[in-house]
Design an enzyme around this catalytic site. Structure first.
Site, PDB file in Angstrom:
ATOM      1  N   VAL A 113       0.883  -1.179   0.000  1.00 45.82           N
ATOM      2  CA  VAL A 113       0.000   0.000   0.000  1.00 45.82           C
ATOM      3  C   VAL A 113       0.916   1.222   0.000  1.00 45.82           C
ATOM      4  O   VAL A 113       2.083   1.125   0.412  1.00 45.82           O
ATOM      5  CB  VAL A 113      -0.893  -0.027   1.271  1.00 45.82           C
ATOM      6  CG1 VAL A 113      -0.077  -0.005   2.562  1.00 45.82           C
ATOM      7  CG2 VAL A 113      -1.914   1.105   1.292  1.00 45.82           C
ATOM      8  N   VAL A 262       7.025  -3.567 -10.072  1.00 46.24           N
ATOM      9  CA  VAL A 262       8.238  -3.479 -10.880  1.00 46.24           C
ATOM     10  C   VAL A 262       8.850  -4.878 -10.994  1.00 46.24           C
ATOM     11  O   VAL A 262       8.992  -5.595  -9.997  1.00 46.24           O
ATOM     12  CB  VAL A 262       9.248  -2.475 -10.276  1.00 46.24           C
ATOM     13  CG1 VAL A 262      10.571  -2.512 -11.029  1.00 46.24           C
ATOM     14  CG2 VAL A 262       8.641  -1.073 -10.299  1.00 46.24           C
ATOM     15  N   HIS A 535      11.305  -6.868  11.844  1.00 38.00           N
ATOM     16  CA  HIS A 535      12.320  -5.816  11.783  1.00 38.00           C
ATOM     17  C   HIS A 535      13.489  -6.176  10.866  1.00 38.00           C
ATOM     18  O   HIS A 535      14.613  -5.718  11.097  1.00 38.00           O
ATOM     19  CB  HIS A 535      12.856  -5.539  13.201  1.00 38.00           C
ATOM     20  CG  HIS A 535      11.857  -4.879  14.089  1.00 38.00           C
ATOM     21  ND1 HIS A 535      11.974  -4.835  15.458  1.00 38.00           N
ATOM     22  CD2 HIS A 535      10.702  -4.234  13.798  1.00 38.00           C
ATOM     23  CE1 HIS A 535      10.931  -4.181  15.966  1.00 38.00           C
ATOM     24  NE2 HIS A 535      10.149  -3.812  14.982  1.00 38.00           N
ATOM     25  N   HIS A 579      13.401  -0.632  17.025  1.00 42.71           N
ATOM     26  CA  HIS A 579      12.528  -0.947  15.905  1.00 42.71           C
ATOM     27  C   HIS A 579      13.029  -0.143  14.706  1.00 42.71           C
ATOM     28  O   HIS A 579      13.668   0.888  14.875  1.00 42.71           O
ATOM     29  CB  HIS A 579      11.089  -0.620  16.273  1.00 42.71           C
ATOM     30  CG  HIS A 579      10.622  -1.358  17.500  1.00 42.71           C
ATOM     31  ND1 HIS A 579       9.357  -1.861  17.627  1.00 42.71           N
ATOM     32  CD2 HIS A 579      11.266  -1.679  18.650  1.00 42.71           C
ATOM     33  CE1 HIS A 579       9.247  -2.463  18.817  1.00 42.71           C
ATOM     34  NE2 HIS A 579      10.390  -2.363  19.453  1.00 42.71           N
TER      35      HIS A 579
HETATM   36  C1  LIG Z   1       3.277  -5.219  11.088  1.00 42.34           C
HETATM   37  C2  LIG Z   1       4.577  -4.477  11.248  1.00 42.34           C
HETATM   38  C3  LIG Z   1       4.825  -3.812  12.438  1.00 42.34           C
HETATM   39  C4  LIG Z   1       5.993  -3.104  12.610  1.00 42.34           C
HETATM   40  N1  LIG Z   1       6.120  -2.317  13.704  1.00 42.34           N
HETATM   41  C5  LIG Z   1       7.128  -1.415  13.763  1.00 42.34           C
HETATM   42  C6  LIG Z   1       7.154  -0.432  14.780  1.00 42.34           C
HETATM   43  O1  LIG Z   1       6.248  -0.323  15.609  1.00 42.34           O
HETATM   44  N2  LIG Z   1       8.198   0.437  14.802  1.00 42.34           N
HETATM   45  C7  LIG Z   1       9.215   0.361  13.904  1.00 42.34           C
HETATM   46  O2  LIG Z   1      10.150   1.143  14.007  1.00 42.34           O
HETATM   47  N3  LIG Z   1       9.207  -0.568  12.932  1.00 42.34           N
HETATM   48  C8  LIG Z   1       8.168  -1.419  12.811  1.00 42.34           C
HETATM   49  N4  LIG Z   1       8.122  -2.304  11.777  1.00 42.34           N
HETATM   50  C9  LIG Z   1       9.223  -2.306  10.785  1.00 42.34           C
HETATM   51  C10 LIG Z   1       9.193  -1.076   9.874  1.00 42.34           C
HETATM   52  O3  LIG Z   1       7.867  -0.788   9.506  1.00 42.34           O
HETATM   53  C11 LIG Z   1      10.060  -1.331   8.637  1.00 42.34           C
HETATM   54  O4  LIG Z   1      11.384  -1.626   9.025  1.00 42.34           O
HETATM   55  C12 LIG Z   1      10.144  -0.110   7.704  1.00 42.34           C
HETATM   56  O5  LIG Z   1       8.873   0.454   7.503  1.00 42.34           O
HETATM   57  C13 LIG Z   1      10.768  -0.513   6.384  1.00 42.34           C
HETATM   58  O6  LIG Z   1      10.758   0.553   5.476  1.00 42.34           O
HETATM   59  P1  LIG Z   1      11.173   0.350   3.953  1.00 42.34           P
HETATM   60  O7  LIG Z   1      11.050   1.693   3.317  1.00 42.34           O
HETATM   61  O8  LIG Z   1      12.469  -0.343   3.913  1.00 42.34           O
HETATM   62  O9  LIG Z   1      10.108  -0.680   3.360  1.00 42.34           O
HETATM   63  P2  LIG Z   1       8.524  -0.539   3.206  1.00 42.34           P
HETATM   64  O10 LIG Z   1       7.998   0.550   4.052  1.00 42.34           O
HETATM   65  O11 LIG Z   1       7.956  -1.888   3.407  1.00 42.34           O
HETATM   66  O12 LIG Z   1       8.341  -0.067   1.702  1.00 42.34           O
HETATM   67  C14 LIG Z   1       8.581  -0.865   0.575  1.00 42.34           C
HETATM   68  C15 LIG Z   1       7.572  -0.461  -0.489  1.00 42.34           C
HETATM   69  O13 LIG Z   1       7.961  -0.994  -1.736  1.00 42.34           O
HETATM   70  C16 LIG Z   1       6.856  -1.566  -2.381  1.00 42.34           C
HETATM   71  N5  LIG Z   1       7.387  -2.594  -3.269  1.00 42.34           N
HETATM   72  C17 LIG Z   1       8.069  -3.710  -2.933  1.00 42.34           C
HETATM   73  N6  LIG Z   1       8.421  -4.397  -4.025  1.00 42.34           N
HETATM   74  C18 LIG Z   1       7.961  -3.698  -5.084  1.00 42.34           C
HETATM   75  C19 LIG Z   1       8.007  -3.903  -6.488  1.00 42.34           C
HETATM   76  N7  LIG Z   1       8.610  -4.969  -7.033  1.00 42.34           N
HETATM   77  N8  LIG Z   1       7.408  -2.984  -7.297  1.00 42.34           N
HETATM   78  C20 LIG Z   1       6.814  -1.882  -6.773  1.00 42.34           C
HETATM   79  N9  LIG Z   1       6.731  -1.654  -5.454  1.00 42.34           N
HETATM   80  C21 LIG Z   1       7.306  -2.544  -4.619  1.00 42.34           C
HETATM   81  C22 LIG Z   1       6.008  -2.090  -1.241  1.00 42.34           C
HETATM   82  O14 LIG Z   1       4.669  -2.315  -1.622  1.00 42.34           O
HETATM   83  C23 LIG Z   1       6.174  -0.997  -0.207  1.00 42.34           C
HETATM   84  O15 LIG Z   1       5.240   0.045  -0.373  1.00 42.34           O
HETATM   85  C24 LIG Z   1       6.969  -3.085  11.584  1.00 42.34           C
HETATM   86  C25 LIG Z   1       6.749  -3.772  10.402  1.00 42.34           C
HETATM   87  C26 LIG Z   1       5.553  -4.452  10.216  1.00 42.34           C
HETATM   88  C27 LIG Z   1       5.321  -5.141   8.902  1.00 42.34           C
END
Ligand SMILES: Cc1cc2nc3c(=O)[nH]c(=O)nc-3n(C[C@H](O)[C@H](O)[C@H](O)COP(=O)(O)OP(=O)(O)OC[C@H]3O[C@@H](n4cnc5c(N)ncnc54)[C@H](O)[C@@H]3O)c2cc1C
Ligand SMILES: *[C@@H]1O[C@H](CO)[C@@H](O)[C@H](O)[C@H]1NC(C)=O
Ligand SMILES: *[C@@H]1O[C@H](CO)[C@@H](O)[C@H](O)[C@H]1NC(C)=O
Ligand SMILES: *[C@@H]1O[C@H](CO)[C@@H](O)[C@H](O)[C@H]1NC(C)=O
Ligand SMILES: *[C@@H]1O[C@H](CO)[C@@H](O)[C@H](O)[C@H]1NC(C)=O
Ligand SMILES: *[C@@H]1O[C@H](CO)[C@@H](O)[C@H](O)[C@H]1NC(C)=O
Ligand SMILES: *[C@@H]1O[C@H](CO)[C@@H](O)[C@H](O)[C@H]1NC(C)=O
Ligand SMILES: *[C@@H]1O[C@H](CO)[C@@H](O)[C@H](O)[C@H]1NC(C)=O
Ligand SMILES: *[C@@H]1O[C@H](CO)[C@@H](O)[C@H](O)[C@H]1NC(C)=O
Ligand SMILES: *[C@@H]1O[C@H](CO)[C@@H](O)[C@H](O)[C@H]1NC(C)=O
Ligand SMILES: *[C@@H]1O[C@H](CO)[C@@H](O)[C@H](O)[C@H]1NC(C)=O
Ligand SMILES: *[C@@H]1O[C@H](CO)[C@@H](O)[C@H](O)[C@H]1NC(C)=O
Length: 610
Positions: A113, A262, A535, A579
């Site tokens: 999302v 992608v 995490h 986290h």
């Molecule tokens: C249920 C849950 C609870 C958590 N609780 C906490 C918390 O309370 N505090 C905290 O600090 N951390 C928490 N975390 C961890 C934290 O949310 C993540 O470490 C962080 O948000 C990761 O960020 P990111 O930008 O790396 O990835 P994401 O935020 O996951 O973003 C990746 C994005 O890329 C998109 N994507 C992936 N592959 C493709 C593709 N091939 N083509 C197009 N789009 C794609 C995905 O749909 C997504 O929107 C939690 C995680 C989860 C799942």
């Protein structure tokens, strides 16, 4: 092109002197152009920061491609207390992860999302310790990643706000450690449960073995303190609601295309290591589209999506890629390796019902859910203004622990925890059926020694990769969980005067008595009941320029490639002791800064001006 798309574009042309309105699009045919200066892959936690900061320069065009749909109107993503309804729903990628040895598997949630995992996570705001960031600087040989230097980016990210109940927060945090003018909102809890009140009281008691810490985000994290969360006035503050919020999404040079998975980043010709084209699909691969980035492609697809996309595009361990029928372009065997998860053991405590204001939520008490939701709807009050975690403890194993005769200390330094205590006011993690109400105080190994991996099963970009968490493969992690369980038990039992009448009995006492269990009994219990924290980091780790390991340089460029950077949680070379969302925001703020600096874009912040 669909007629309504043409009409909406004409309206855009008539209303604005610029060539097109900034916008969120659903269908690629609506996309006003096929080439952009920058293409951001993944509109998640990090991706939306990058898109926001790059599009501050109005001469620069930015496209975000997001696989999932819009976050708008998803009620359970807005109401913090409904967090538990998101995993396994339409906004989850629904991955499955292997625990490692043994046959445990876990559903492994990631946000599908706009806002990515920041739209569905638990909102805990933890930056890690100053040691964590200083270790990133040392490991990458880039002082720009040090705690002192990162203060600029903390301030750019953070907008510290009053909690929804507007209570006096004096003594609950250290204002000098916070930013009040950044983009993403943070607040203390807006509803007080009895449990965290008692816990803080016990930590503040004279001579407590487990002392109070005013602000675990101020560098030295050790102690017990009030939780800070990414919340604005009782509502979730995600990267979608903040960095792509109303102040920014109207920028004419910023476009977001949803429902776009992608599949590959493509080199300029078949043997090239220079990447300018992004291939994606809006119909599960039936039709492929391409867009070009004239300056850079920025991978922000997260710890699972980013290494998967790199490997599918020929960047990874060449031998493994050949076996799968993927043409290797750049040999980088670290892609997908060094995955790090923080293991936990759910440790619930039964509470005295007649004395409790709690939940019953997770045990599906529909009456309570409705009452709490109504309260939230009517006045932004009640337990649903907060996420599940309302207080934390952060503790180290003593330096004299016998485990350090066998293992180097995996933590980043003396300010840094090995074990977190997470306070939950709802029974989500309760491992037995019980109608009794419960809270939990669970240990998490935040500085674990085990490492897992992400590997492909095929060359099909729509197949889920193998996510091997490899939990507890190091004895260090078992030792830390065991001592964490013991200390939590001792903390509660030595403060019986404070907790008495509220905490009735330990929830795992049916299987094991932590006080009397032997090391072997606790180890067996831990192996059987280990839990995950969602995490994961490390699958496209930073390393010094020229290093023989690692995936990206300290400026986040993919080693050996042109036109590609990674900016997301996969680049952490070690997991921060906390986290991972807030550290990911900080990686993204500095990552965007590095990109802007190298292209000499407008609005580059001076790194020293904190
Ligand atoms: C249920 C849950 C609870 C958590 N609780 C906490 C918390 O309370 N505090 C905290 O600090 N951390 C928490 N975390 C961890 C934290 O949310 C993540 O470490 C962080 O948000 C990761 O960020 P990111 O930008 O790396 O990835 P994401 O935020 O996951 O973003 C990746 C994005 O890329 C998109 N994507 C992936 N592959 C493709 C593709 N091939 N083509 C197009 N789009 C794609 C995905 O749909 C997504 O929107 C939690 C995680 C989860 C799942
Ligand atoms: C994108 O770049 C490729 C390779 O350079 C080129 O063949 C293609 O025409 C470009 N597409 C667009 C839409 O500019
Ligand atoms: C995840 O599973 C839910 C429930 O089955 C489903 O509605 C949703 O579409 C799935 N997510 C994805 C990305 O397929
Ligand atoms: C895992 O499952 C396989 C097959 O189901 C079984 O043979 C094996 O013993 C199991 N391993 C463990 C450690 O439980
Ligand atoms: C994993 O990271 C460590 C640094 O923490 C590094 O020394 C090691 O080489 C990395 N392993 C791989 C396979 O990249
Ligand atoms: C749900 O909660 C309400 C209010 O506390 C209580 O009266 C009711 O018995 C609970 N229902 C169940 C099924 O536990
Ligand atoms: C709360 O508001 C939402 C969205 O406006 C609505 O769907 C829901 O029915 C309301 N719930 C209650 C209990 O008032
Ligand atoms: C456990 O408690 C002991 C005694 O206070 C302390 O030395 C140690 O650091 C604690 N360990 C953990 C993991 O909390
Ligand atoms: C848990 O609930 C299930 C179904 O309601 C029941 O069969 C089982 O015996 C219960 N287990 C315990 C430990 O109470
Ligand atoms: C759970 O509640 C029941 C009655 O509500 C009580 O008899 C029982 O002792 C409680 N269990 C625990 C572990 O406190
Ligand atoms: C539960 O709380 C009530 C009210 O504070 C108290 O009277 C009672 O003794 C408590 N029960 C237990 C088992 O501690
Ligand atoms: C565990 O054992 C200790 C020592 O025998 C005892 O005092 C305590 O009540 C037991 N705890 C539980 C939850 O049964």
């Amino acid at each position: 092109m669909a007629p309504q798309a043409i009409i909406s574009q004409l309206i855009g042309l008539l209303l604005l002197p610029v060539f097109c309105l900034g916008a969120v699009f659903e269908d690629f045919r609506e996309l006003p152009r096929q080439d952009y200066d920058f293409i951001v892959i993944g509109g998640g936690t990090a991706g939306n920061v990058v898109a926001n900061r790059l599009s501050e320069d109005s001469k620069i065009s930015v496209l975000v491609l997001e696989a999932g749909g819009s976050n708008e109107g998803i009620f359970e993503s807005t109401v913090p207390g409904l967090y538990y309804q998101l995993p396994g729903s339409r906004v989850d990628w629904n991955y499955t992860a292997l625990s490692g040895p043994g046959n445990l598997t876990f559903p492994y949630t990631r946000g599908f999302v706009l806002g990515g995992s920041s739209s569905i996570n638990w909102m805990a705001y933890t930056r890690g310790s100053s040691d964590d960031w200083d270790r990133y600087a040392a490991l990458t040989r880039d002082p720009g990643w040090s705690w002192d230097n990162m203060q600029t980016f903390i301030r750019m990210n953070e907008h510290f706000t009053q909690p929804s109940d507007r209570h006096d927060t004096t003594g609950e945090f250290d204002p000098s450690a916070h930013g009040f003018y950044g983009i993403n909102s943070v607040s203390l809890s807006g509803y007080r449960h009895k449990f965290e009140d008692l816990l803080i009281k016990a930590s503040q008691a004279d001579g407590s073995e487990f002392p109070f810490v005013l602000d675990y985000n101020a560098g030295n994290q050790l102690g017990i303190g009030w939780a800070q969360s990414t919340i604005l006035n009782g509502m979730r503050s995600s990267s979608a609601t903040s960095y792509l919020g109303p102040d920014f999404i109207g920028r004419p040079n910023l476009h977001v295309l949803l429902h776009s998975h992608v599949t590959h980043v493509l080199p300029t010709h078949s043997k090239s290591t220079s990447f300018h084209t992004v291939e994606f699909s809006q119909d599960d691969g039936a039709t492929l589209h391409t867009v070009n980035a004239t300056k850079e492609i920025v991978l922000c697809s997260g710890t699972i999506g980013t290494p998967q996309l790199l490997m599918n595009s020929g960047i990874g361990d060449s031998d493994a890629l050949v076996t799968l029928g993927i043409q290797p372009l750049i040999h980088l065997p670290s892609v997908g390796q060094n995955l790090t998860e923080q293991p936990t053991i759910a440790y619930p405590w039964v509470v005295n019902d007649s004395d409790s204001d709690l939940d019953g939520v997770i045990t599906s008490n529909a009456t309570l859910v409705e009452a709490f939701t109504r309260k939230w709807n009517d006045s932004r009050t009640g337990p649903f203004v907060d996420p599940p975690i309302t207080a934390f403890g952060w503790f180290r194993l003593p330096d004299s622990s016998p485990i350090f005769e066998r293992f180097a200390d995996p933590s980043a330094g003396p300010n840094t925890a090995h074990v977190e205590w997470a306070v939950l006011n709802s029974g989500l993690v309760i491992p037995f059926n019980s109608t009794n109400k419960s809270v939990s105080l669970s240990p998490i190994v935040v500085s674990p020694a085990s490492r897992g991996s992400i590997t492909l099963t095929s060359s099909d970009p729509f197949d889920h990769p193998i996510i091997n968490l490899n939990l507890l493969s190091s004895d260090f992690d078992i030792y830390a969980l065991r001592e964490g369980l013991r200390n939590i038990t001792r903390f509660i039992e030595t403060n019986v005067d404070i907790f008495d009448g509220f905490l009735v009995s330990s929830g795992i006492s049916r299987d094991i008595n932590v006080t009397t269990a032997t090391d072997e009994e606790l180890e067996a219990y831990i192996r059987k009941n280990v839990g995950i924290t969602l995490h994961i980091v490390g699958t496209a780790g930073m390393s010094p320029k020229g290093a023989s390991w690692g995936v990206v340089d300290p400026d986040l460029r993919v080693k050996g490639a042109k036109g590609l950077r990674v900016v997301d949680a996969s680049v952490f070379p070690r997991v921060p002791a906390g986290h991972t969302m807030s550290p990911t925001y900080l990686i993204a703020e500095r990552g965007a800064h590095l990109i802007k600096t190298s292209w000499d874009l407008d609005g580059v912040q001076d790194e020293d001006e904190a």
